[in-house]
Structures are given as structure tokens and as C-alpha cells.
Design a protein around this motif. Structure first.
Motif, mmCIF file in Angstrom:
data_model
loop_
_atom_site.group_PDB
_atom_site.id
_atom_site.type_symbol
_atom_site.label_atom_id
_atom_site.label_comp_id
_atom_site.label_asym_id
_atom_site.label_seq_id
_atom_site.Cartn_x
_atom_site.Cartn_y
_atom_site.Cartn_z
ATOM 1 N N LEU A 1 0.726 -1.338 -0.104
ATOM 2 C CA LEU A 1 0.114 -0.107 0.047
ATOM 3 C C LEU A 1 0.928 1.294 -0.023
ATOM 4 O O LEU A 1 0.458 2.431 -0.599
ATOM 5 C CB LEU A 1 -1.013 0.062 1.221
ATOM 6 C CG LEU A 1 -2.245 -0.487 1.076
ATOM 7 C CD1 LEU A 1 -3.217 -0.603 2.293
ATOM 8 C CD2 LEU A 1 -3.079 0.428 0.317
ATOM 9 N N VAL A 2 2.075 1.012 0.608
ATOM 10 C CA VAL A 2 2.975 2.419 0.698
ATOM 11 C C VAL A 2 3.263 2.635 -0.784
ATOM 12 O O VAL A 2 3.424 3.852 -1.275
ATOM 13 C CB VAL A 2 3.944 2.398 1.400
ATOM 14 C CG1 VAL A 2 5.016 3.277 1.214
ATOM 15 C CG2 VAL A 2 3.761 1.999 3.091
ATOM 16 N N GLN B 1 1.338 5.197 -2.632
ATOM 17 C CA GLN B 1 1.504 6.375 -1.915
ATOM 18 C C GLN B 1 1.177 7.675 -3.148
ATOM 19 O O GLN B 1 0.476 8.580 -2.722
ATOM 20 C CB GLN B 1 2.682 6.656 -1.431
ATOM 21 C CG GLN B 1 3.452 7.837 -1.193
ATOM 22 C CD GLN B 1 2.398 8.917 -0.199
ATOM 23 O OE1 GLN B 1 1.969 8.264 0.421
ATOM 24 N NE2 GLN B 1 2.819 10.050 -0.535
ATOM 25 N N LEU B 2 1.652 7.589 -4.190
ATOM 26 C CA LEU B 2 1.487 8.625 -5.132
ATOM 27 C C LEU B 2 0.076 8.715 -5.859
ATOM 28 O O LEU B 2 -0.311 9.615 -6.476
ATOM 29 C CB LEU B 2 2.628 8.547 -6.199
ATOM 30 C CG LEU B 2 4.070 8.942 -5.819
ATOM 31 C CD1 LEU B 2 5.163 8.703 -6.840
ATOM 32 C CD2 LEU B 2 3.975 10.335 -5.600
ATOM 33 N N MET C 1 -2.424 8.441 -3.929
ATOM 34 C CA MET C 1 -3.418 9.011 -2.988
ATOM 35 C C MET C 1 -3.184 10.352 -2.753
ATOM 36 O O MET C 1 -2.207 11.109 -2.687
ATOM 37 C CB MET C 1 -2.927 8.020 -1.725
ATOM 38 C CG MET C 1 -3.362 6.398 -1.952
ATOM 39 S SD MET C 1 -2.976 5.495 -0.426
ATOM 40 C CE MET C 1 -4.375 5.508 0.345
ATOM 41 N N SER C 2 -4.192 11.001 -2.140
ATOM 42 C CA SER C 2 -4.026 12.364 -1.958
ATOM 43 C C SER C 2 -4.860 12.980 -0.613
ATOM 44 O O SER C 2 -4.803 14.064 -0.331
ATOM 45 C CB SER C 2 -4.396 13.346 -3.127
ATOM 46 O OG SER C 2 -5.706 12.925 -3.288
ATOM 47 N N THR D 1 3.704 1.004 -7.611
ATOM 48 C CA THR D 1 3.736 2.369 -8.018
ATOM 49 C C THR D 1 3.159 2.705 -9.375
ATOM 50 O O THR D 1 2.942 3.620 -9.711
ATOM 51 C CB THR D 1 5.039 2.767 -8.077
ATOM 52 O OG1 THR D 1 5.835 1.958 -8.976
ATOM 53 C CG2 THR D 1 5.609 2.875 -6.449
ATOM 54 N N ARG E 1 -3.463 6.190 5.486
ATOM 55 C CA ARG E 1 -2.196 6.610 4.630
ATOM 56 C C ARG E 1 -1.400 7.364 5.745
ATOM 57 O O ARG E 1 -0.380 7.205 5.450
ATOM 58 C CB ARG E 1 -2.890 7.357 3.573
ATOM 59 C CG ARG E 1 -1.985 8.291 2.842
ATOM 60 C CD ARG E 1 -2.455 8.753 1.440
ATOM 61 N NE ARG E 1 -1.400 9.484 0.885
ATOM 62 C CZ ARG E 1 -1.305 10.820 0.646
ATOM 63 N NH1 ARG E 1 -1.888 11.602 1.478
ATOM 64 N NH2 ARG E 1 -0.376 11.346 0.119
ATOM 65 N N ARG F 1 0.436 5.279 7.529
ATOM 66 C CA ARG F 1 1.379 4.227 7.036
ATOM 67 C C ARG F 1 2.787 4.928 6.647
ATOM 68 O O ARG F 1 3.697 4.589 6.337
ATOM 69 C CB ARG F 1 0.792 3.746 5.665
ATOM 70 C CG ARG F 1 0.162 2.327 5.713
ATOM 71 C CD ARG F 1 -0.157 1.661 4.372
ATOM 72 N NE ARG F 1 -1.011 2.756 3.574
ATOM 73 C CZ ARG F 1 -2.312 2.825 3.437
ATOM 74 N NH1 ARG F 1 -3.077 2.197 4.279
ATOM 75 N NH2 ARG F 1 -2.767 3.767 2.558
ATOM 76 N N MET G 1 9.478 5.751 -2.596
ATOM 77 C CA MET G 1 8.146 5.450 -3.062
ATOM 78 C C MET G 1 7.326 6.803 -3.165
ATOM 79 O O MET G 1 6.202 6.695 -3.393
ATOM 80 C CB MET G 1 7.456 4.717 -1.841
ATOM 81 C CG MET G 1 8.036 3.478 -1.966
ATOM 82 S SD MET G 1 7.773 2.231 -3.262
ATOM 83 C CE MET G 1 9.403 1.973 -3.802
#
Lengths: 265, 352
Positions: free
Chosen positions: A110-111, A114-115, A117-118, A178, B193, B196, B211
């Protein structure tokens, strides 16, 4: 490689031009240039200490080369730091595993999202619809990756407790999450047995075939390199001594000398 | 296997726990705890310090930044609330409390800046600045204490919607509500999030950056939110437990106690903050009663308090070695063991 690829090899996507990197007096990379083509699997090989990992670290923005430039999709990368490069669509795995050890497999992957998700921390704290929807859709995406890598049975295990081979898989999963256009894989098969290597090759080829992801990988196992890569770059003492399709590189005298040594009489 | 969420991010288990705790906190405790002593000396400080421990947990247990100076942020929150109540009396109490937290958060961002350059034990030393600077600032500039020279300033009464909350029980209710709401926020953040990203930075910052996580933003965010929690906790601590405004109460000893709460309770768990706070707070009480009961004054009170420190030290070392994840982890293991024992017995009977 078969001719009927879903994503035929295209034009240059990553251009490395005249890069030089030195640590104090030690020159790691000297005036190196090569081009990675879209959708190809490109291997970087060379003896230990040849500068392979340093080269990946330059592309990824961890090291700043003293000279030269890197262009991605025709545009020169103006800022060189890992965060910015990640945003451009270049992701990577690390030689000595750089996973988030105390987090579960699913959380690690899930990390990688990251890009995509906002939601900010307030939206997360209040569990507003935006944060919830985002979490759900990205979770679904990560579950797909977990299925794809066949690691469903360990999805909630803390990564630090997993054996090495599985950790390598999770790291690949995180890089895949990613949705990057270019993946830099630093020895994805190091320390694996034949069975695990074969499996890893299968995943790499499948990703390349189904998603068209361009791969740049460092590998020591010549069998693997010759099997899966479209083009090979050979580094020795920070310089490129061979660049081309596997067959051509294999018969290159300079490469043979670097690997087998030259007789001095 | 992680249980499936039923509502938002909560599983059935979470909801049961929540309901049980709420019934316990709002319905049972008011009936079975009759004396003010329990409210004023145990429950109120426990809840306040738990909240501060959550703050410390966020920055240290989740974001992995070794910070020491929670008491400084608590002082900032306490004096911010005092001044807000004093100078802007028209502000409703909950709003003033929130602003006090935000002021502490601003200090958190400033004193979190060293985390971008130094880490580990060096960061700990750098963050000590918050502890000393904030207390010094409050002492140095009379404005913060409203130019009071007596040294003891009484905190204002808590008034919400024109209703004063002054008895220990009423204050307990106010704190319960604040702690419940903020704990839920903290849990949401750590599961989503935000949390995390903190944990990614904690476990492997280079990979986190690769990342696409901004270290600057994530670290400062953790410091700010941590300081917010500490600030609110400090304000409640001063207004309900101390009932006076004294910077001395927020000295480095308190920072260390909050640090121990987090370490003993379990790094990286919200429940650990509550368990650790309960232990640190109740342990001296238990030891005192125990000493008095069994030795009838044969042992000097000062010796008992020395023993207390020795036992704390030993416990911290033991936990660091054998269970770095603290009491929260012990509790989880115990639950698992009991559950498996029960299911074994049940399974055995079915077979027979």
C-alpha cells in the motif's frame, strides 16, 4: 524473444548521458552513457564494484552525479532526489532489501500506492468519504498485486518475519504498486535458489508483457540475464565495455576479458 | 488474518471493544466509583497522561523520531489555554482547547525541524530544546502568566454552554469525551495513509522516499500532530488535575515519564499509551499500599520511593530486551493464548 509482444520495444525512454560519479577520490562511474528503450528489459552486468548499483542510485536520485544528465521521456530531470524521480514514474527495488519491516505485507505494498493517494491527515482522521474511497480502491489494487505474486497467504504477516525469498517478492510487489513506467531492479534474484529464480523471472516477464513496464535490472546470474533481457550493458571499473543484445555481448572480447581475466605473459 | 471491516475501517472486534469501553467509562465507572479520590488522583491524571502518551507514541512509536520533550508541549498547551480563557473569554471552551492544541502544534513544527538533519539519540538531545525553551519562555515573559508574582496561578473553571464543570466527576466526563474523540482520530490516522507514511519513514526512510513520500512533510506532520495531542493533554492536565498554572509541573521528569509510558506500554500501538500510562501512574500507588500493608512502617517511605525507581529501571531494561513491543504486545499474546486454549478444548470435545 518472440516477435508478438503486446508492447513492442519502442523509442528511448531513459537516456543517461556522460554521467560521472566519484566519492572523494574514488571514481565509481566514469563518463557513462546509454539509452534504455521503452518496454524493453535491460540488464546491467559487471564484476563486483563495477558501479552497477551506483548507476541505479544515480537514476533513482539517491546519488547526485557530478557530471552528465539523465533524461526521462525526452525531458531532462531537473531535480535529482528520490522523491521527485518517483513522482516522474520511476520506481525501484533495493539490493539489500529495504522493506518496512514492522508493517504487514499488504501495508508495504500500500505504501507503493502513495503517489496515487491524496487525502490529507484531517480527511483520514475524520474518515471522510474521500479518504475511505481512496483507501478502498487502492486496497483493491494491492490485493490484485498480492494475488498476482501468489503471496495471498502472508498478506497480513509483518514483513520482517518472512524468509528472504518472500521478502524479495514483496519488494517487487511494492515497486509494482507504484504503476511506474520504469522499474529499476537491483539484483532481484540475489540469494535465491533455482526454483525461486525461475519464479521471479516469470513474474518479471509477465509484468513486462502485460503492463509493458520497462525494466532495468542488475543481475549476476548469466543464465538469467541471457534468457530474459532484450539488451545488456556491461560495466567494468565504472566504464561501459559492452552494450547490445545478449548474444552480441556474450561474444564481445572485452566482456570476456573482464569476466575471465586476461593472461599476462 | 485481519478481520474484515464492518463500518469504515473498524472490524466487529473494534466495535465491540469500543462499546464495552464506552459503557465502562460512562455508565459503570460513575456508579462504582463513589469517592472523589479516584477521580482526582487516578482517573483524571491517567486519561490526561494517556493522551500525552498518544502524542509521544505518534512521533516516536509511529514516525520513529526519538523525541523527548512532551512536557514542553504540554506546558505550551496549558498556558495557551490559560491565556485564551483570560484574554478571549467569549471563546467556547472546546474551541479554546482546540486552539491551545494548535499553538502547541506550531511549537511542534519548530522543534521538529532538527529531525530533518539528525536522528536517533542526537535528535533526542536536539528536541530537549523544546522542553527547556518553552518553560524558560513562560517564566521569562510575565505576559504568559498575566504578570502574576505569587507563583501560583489558579486555572479558570471549565464552562461549556454556560454550565460549569467543576466537580471531579464532571471534569472526568469532559476529559472522557475529549480523550475518546482524539483517540478515535489517532486510530484512524494510524490505520490510514497518514500512519502508513509515518511507519514507512520509521522503518526505512530511503525506501519511503523512493516511493514518493516526502520526508520533510511526513516528519513535521508527525511532530505537529504529536504536539497537538500533548498540548491538549497538558491543557486538560493543568485545568483539571493541577488546577493551577505552574511551569514547574511540566519539567523534564514529566517528559521522561511519558517516554517510559510509551516504551513500557509498547511502541507503535495506541493501546500501549493507555496501558503504559496506567502502569506508570498506578505502580507507585500499588507499591505504597503494598509497603504499608506488609511492613507497617518498618520500611521508610523514602526507601519505598527509591525502590520504585529501581523497579522502573529494571522493568525498562527487561522490556527492552525481551519484549520491545511492550505490555500491549504481552496483552495480545495472552489473549491469543487463551483463545487458542478455548478453541482447542472446544475442538477436542467436538471430536469426542
Amino acid at each position: 524473444m518472440s516477435e508478438e509482444r503486446n508492447f513492442p520495444i519502442g523509442n528511448a525512454i531513459l537516456e543517461i548521458k556522460n554521467i560521472s560519479l566519484s566519492f572523494g577520490g574514488v571514481k565509481a562511474i566514469t563518463n557513462t552513457s546509454f539509452t534504455v528503450l521503452e518496454h524493453e528489459i535491460r540488464a546491467i552486468i559487471g564484476p563486483n564494484g563495477a558501479g552497477k548499483s551506483s548507476l541505479l542510485n544515480c537514476i533513482n536520485g539517491i546519488y547526485k552525479p557530478q557530471e552528465g544528465s539523465i533524461s526521462f521521456k525526452g525531458k531532462m530531470l531537473e531535480k535529482i532526489n528520490p522523491n521527485f524521480i518517483a513522482q516522474q514514474g520511476i520506481s525501484r527495488t533495493f539490493q539489500n532489501l529495504a522493506l518496512f519491516k514492522r508493517m504487514s505485507v499488504l501495508d508495504n505494498i500500500l505504501v507503493g500506492r502513495q503517489l496515487h493517494m491524496s487525502a490529507n491527515f484531517l480527511q483520514v482522521a475524520l474518515q471522510l468519504p474521500k479518504a475511505m474511497e481512496e483507501e478502498q480502491s487502492n486496497l483493491a489494487k494491492c490485493e490484485e498485486i498480492v494475488e498476482f505474486l501468489e503471496i495471498h497467504h502472508i498478506r497480513d504477516t509483518p514483513v520482517g518475519k518472512l524468509p528472504y525469498g518472500l521478502q524479495k517478492k514483496v519488494e517487487l510487489g511494492r515497486a509494482l504498486a507504484t504503476d511506474a513506467e520504469v522499474l529499476l531492479l537491483d539484483e532481484p534474484m540475489a540469494g535465491m535458489n533455482v526454483e525461486e529464480k525461475r519464479e521471479m523471472c516469470r513474474f518479471i516477464l509477465k509484468v513486462n508483457d502485460e503492463l509493458g513496464t520497462t525494466m532495468v535490472l542488475i543481475e549476476h546470474d548469466m543464465g538469467v540475464v541471457m534468457d530474459i533481457s532484450d539488451n545488456v550493458v556491461v560495466l567494468d571499473y565504472g566504464k561501459i565495455i559492452g552494450d547490445g543484445p545478449p548474444d552480441q555481448v556474450r561474444s564481445n572480447q572485452a566482456v570476456i576479458d573482464a569476466y575471465l581475466g586476461v593472461a599476462h605473459d | 488474518m485481519k478481520s474484515k471491516p464492518v463500518i469504515l475501517c473498524y472490524s466487529r472486534n473494534d466495535i465491540t471493544n469500543f462499546v464495552v469501553l464506552m459503557i465502562l467509562g460512562f455508565a459503570i465507572i460513575p456508579f462504582i466509583v463513589p469517592t472523589d479520590y479516584w477521580y482526582t488522583s487516578i482517573l483524571i491524571p491517567w486519561l490526561c497522561l494517556s493522551l500525552a502518551a498518544i502524542g509521544q507514541q505518534i512521533v516516536m512509536g509511529y514516525a520513529g523520531q526519538l523525541a523527548l520533550g512532551a512536557a514542553g508541549f504540554m506546558a505550551a498547551g496549558a498556558f495557551a489555554l490559560f491565556n485564551l480563557e483570560l484574554r478571549l473569554p467569549f471563546l467556547p471552551f472546546p474551541v479554546a482547547l482546540g486552539i491551545a492544541g494548535l499553538i502547541a502544534a506550531a511549537f511542534g513544527i519548530i522543534f521538529g525541524l532538527p529531525s530533518l538533519r539528525v536522528r536517533g539519540i542526537y535528535l533526542m538531545v536536539a528536541t530537549l530544546a523544546s522542553q527547556f525553551f518553552i518553560i524558560w519562555m513562560i517564566d521569562k515573559f510575565g505576559w504568559f502568566k498575566n504578570y502574576d508574582t505569587s507563583g501560583i496561578i489558579t486555572a479558570q473553571d471549565i464552562v461549556i454552554f454556560n454550565k460549569p464543570f467543576t466537580t471531579p466527576f464532571e471534569m472526568y466526563l469532559v476529559i472522557m469525551v475529549v480523550v475518546t474523540v482524539l483517540t478515535i482520530f489517532a486510530i484512524n490516522m494510524t490505520r490510514g495513509r497518514t500512519g502508513r507514511n509515518w511507519m514507512a519513514v520509521r522503518d526505512m526512510d530511503l525506501a519511503a522516499e523512493s516511493m514518493g513520500i516526502s520526508l520533510l512533510k511526513t516528519k513535521l506532520q508527525a511532530f505537529a500532530i504529536s504536539a497537538f495531542f500533548c498540548g491538549v493533554a497538558g491543557a486538560l492536565f493543568a485545568f483539571t488535575y493541577l488546577k493551577s498554572m505552574e511551569p514547574v509541573a511540566f519539567d523534564i521528569k514529566l517528559s521522561f515519564r511519558i517516554l517510559f509510558m510509551v516504551i513500557l506500554g509498547g511502541l507503535g500501538t495506541i493501546s500501549g499509551a493507555f496501558i503504559g500510562a496506567a502502569f506508570i501512574l498506578l505502580f507507585p500507588v500499588v507499591l505504597n499500599t503494598f509497603g504499608n500493608e506488609f511492613f507497617h512502617g518498618m520500611i521508610d517511605a523514602t526507601i519505598i520511593s527509591s525502590i520504585e525507581l529501581v523497579v522502573f529501571g529494571v522493568l525498562i531494561i527487561v522490556f527492552m530486551i525481551y519484549e520491545p513491543l511492550g505490555m500491549a504486545k504481552l496483552w495480545e499474546n495472552l489473549k491469543l493464548r487463551i483463545r487458542s486454549k478455548f478453541s482447542n478444548r472446544f475442538g477436542g470435545e467436538q471430536k469426542a
